[in-house]
Write an enzyme that holds these catalytic residues in place. Structure first.
Site, PDB file in Angstrom:
ATOM      1  N   LYS A 130     -69.607  82.612 -89.250  1.00  0.00           N
ATOM      2  CA  LYS A 130     -69.840  83.864 -89.985  1.00  0.00           C
ATOM      3  C   LYS A 130     -71.270  84.296 -89.747  1.00  0.00           C
ATOM      4  CE  LYS A 130     -67.599  86.567 -92.909  1.00  0.00           C
ATOM      5  NZ  LYS A 130     -66.157  86.720 -93.125  1.00  0.00           N
ATOM      6  N   ASP A 170     -66.782  92.685 -91.262  1.00  0.00           N
ATOM      7  CA  ASP A 170     -66.616  92.221 -92.634  1.00  0.00           C
ATOM      8  C   ASP A 170     -67.188  93.379 -93.466  1.00  0.00           C
ATOM      9  OD1 ASP A 170     -65.930  89.460 -94.119  1.00  0.00           O
ATOM     10  OD2 ASP A 170     -67.589  90.347 -95.190  1.00  0.00           O
TER      11      ASP A 170
HETATM   12  N1  GLU Z   1     -64.248  89.098 -91.898  1.00  0.00           N
HETATM   13  C1  GLU Z   1     -62.853  88.788 -91.845  1.00  0.00           C
HETATM   14  C2  GLU Z   1     -62.579  87.521 -92.633  1.00  0.00           C
HETATM   15  O1  GLU Z   1     -63.204  87.305 -93.643  1.00  0.00           O
HETATM   16  C3  GLU Z   1     -62.290  88.778 -90.432  1.00  0.00           C
HETATM   17  C4  GLU Z   1     -62.960  87.875 -89.451  1.00  0.00           C
HETATM   18  C5  GLU Z   1     -62.481  88.055 -88.006  1.00  0.00           C
HETATM   19  O2  GLU Z   1     -61.598  88.863 -87.749  1.00  0.00           O
HETATM   20  O3  GLU Z   1     -63.032  87.351 -87.159  1.00  0.00           O
HETATM   21  O4  GLU Z   1     -61.718  86.734 -92.335  1.00  0.00           O
END
Ligand code: GLU
Length: 449
Positions: A130, A170
């Protein structure tokens, strides 16, 4: 920690607290997983010997960097960028980027930690990571957002790659930001590497259904929970907090499945619309105009706007918290249960506090944790990676069918694991144990690294 957690798990948690001081959201996310693991460690002594849990709690790599940029008036700003590459046992690091003033290392680590298990539950070959920045896109012009994204990627690019680390969106990062980030990556590396980012525009490597996927997935997950109880969305009143991507497409799918979403929110307050949220108007206000939720109420006769307050005061059968972490506390959970709510399904990452989860459990409300219920977004990112790798492009129907299957499979896996480990109906335990074992087996197989 709950009383029946063994001393080894307590010791692991104490060590996490000691070496990550002040990172409260990270502590909370780790604790919730550790509380589920006593039953696993009982059956797998090799995880204790090889310190598998301890290794999973420690990110493989953490990058923190300066992001300087200039606004439209020429003023210089300095933000902080993060990428936490948490675990690559199952595939390249995968997880979104969050641009929000609340972002700090503890928030990114909580999200990265959750992402490891969420990604495992999808059954797709993706590790967990992340990133993000404390940059606040609110009120910024397109040109300012572009300059920020270019500066951010000028450092981040060296850590990425389709086999290394694949970010996505996100909170605060959508198709516009992914476009600017991709453009800068391509320019610096001189590589059209479609698979290095997901959530791309449909005309240049993006996948159909990715935009809708997290919200749709949460609704599919809720449907699966109702199904095992012989119920459906038919005639159910649903409250969805937030009005971003997850909320908007969660509402869309709830309506398609026969429910009625009657409330949604933003940071200024919430709207109640007993006639059912008008999706075209909501999309116009939030996606096209990037306006406030109060603008929706002004243009819709059946809706009223409540400034501040708690959206969880609105009576409903199903609640889908889809705004942000810790938005639903113990008091709100008690109000929901008292008003007859029977299902709480996390659309956002960790929106319910531990006290809320406990209160819901005690009141007999079925609860789905985000790492299971909101996995549809990242699962569809993995489908986007598949399409990029094969230079293919699937139809909306094909991708949506895959997404629906994946969400049903995640539900089945969590449900069955909870039963197998002696806690029927406990999807928190089911998700944590199923996700953890899959990651732990791969970590173990790769040796001491
Ligand atoms: N931000 C999204 C999550 O919390 C998607 C992450 C992604 O698609 O890599 O899962």
């Amino acid at each position: 920690m709950s009383g029946d957690v063994p001393a080894t798990v307590h010791a692991i948690y104490d060590e996490v607290l000691r070496r990550n001081p002040g990172e409260t959201e990270f502590h909370q996310a780790v604790r919730e997983v550790l509380e589920s693991l006593a039953v696993v460690l009982d059956r797998h002594s090799e995880y204790t010997e090889m310190k598998t849990v301890e290794r999973i709690c420690e990110p493989e790599r953490q990058v923190i960097f300066r992001v300087p940029w200039q606004d439209d008036r020429g003023e210089v700003w300095i933000n902080r960028g993060f990428r936490v590459e948490f675990n690559s046992a199952l595939g390249p690091y995968k997880g979104g980027l969050r641009f929000h003033p609340s972002v700090n290392l503890g928030i990114v680590k909580f999200l990265g930690f959750e992402q490891i298990f969420k990604n495992a539950l999808t059954g797709m070959p993706i590790g967990g990571g992340k990133g993000g920045s404390d940059f606040d896109p609110k009120g910024r012009s397109d040109a300012e957002v572009m300059r920020f994204c270019q500066s951010f990627m000028t450092e981040l690019y060296r850590h990425l790659g389709e086999y290394t680390d694949v970010p996505a969106g996100d909170i605060g990062v959508g198709a516009r930001e992914i476009g600017y980030l991709f453009g800068q990556y391509k320019r610096i590396t001189n590589r059209y590497e479609s698979g290095v980012l997901t959530g791309k525009g449909l005309g240049w490597g993006g996948a159909l259904v990715r935009t809708e996927a997290t919200g749709y997935g949460a609704a599919f997950f809720a449907e699966a929970m109702m199904d095992v109880r012989g119920e459906s969305f038919d005639g159910k009143r649903v409250v969805v907090s937030g009005s971003g991507n997850v909320a908007v497409y969660g509402i869309e799918k709830v309506h398609q499945l026969g429910g009625t979403a009657v409330a949604c929110s933003d940071s200024s307050g919430y709207v109640v619309d007993d006639a059912g949220i008008d999706l075209d108007l909501l999309k116009q206000v939030k996606e096209v105009e990037r306006g406030r939720i109060s603008d929706y109420a002004e243009r819709r006769g059946s809706a009223s706007f409540v400034a501040g307050g708690s959206i969880w005061d609105v009576p409903c059968d199903v609640a889908i918290p889809s705004a942000t972490q810790n938005e639903l506390d113990g008091d709100a959970a008690a109000v929901l249960a008292r008003n007859g709510c029977r299902y709480v399904v996390e659309g956002a990452n960790m929106p319910a506090t531990p006290t809320a989860v406990k209160a819901l459990r005690e009141a007999g409300v079925a609860f789905a944790p985000g790492k299971a219920a909101n996995a549809g977004g990242v699962a569809t990112s993995a489908l986007e990676m598949q399409q990029n790798a094969s230079r293919d492009r699937w139809t909306f129907e094909h991708s949506e069918t895959r997404l629906a299957e994946i969400m049903r499979d995640i539900h089945t896996r969590c449900h069955e694991t909870a039963e197998e480990y002696g806690s029927p109906g406990d999807l928190v335990l089911g998700a944590n144990v199923a996700g953890f074992i899959q990651v732990a087996e791969a970590v173990h197989a790769h040796g001491l690294i």
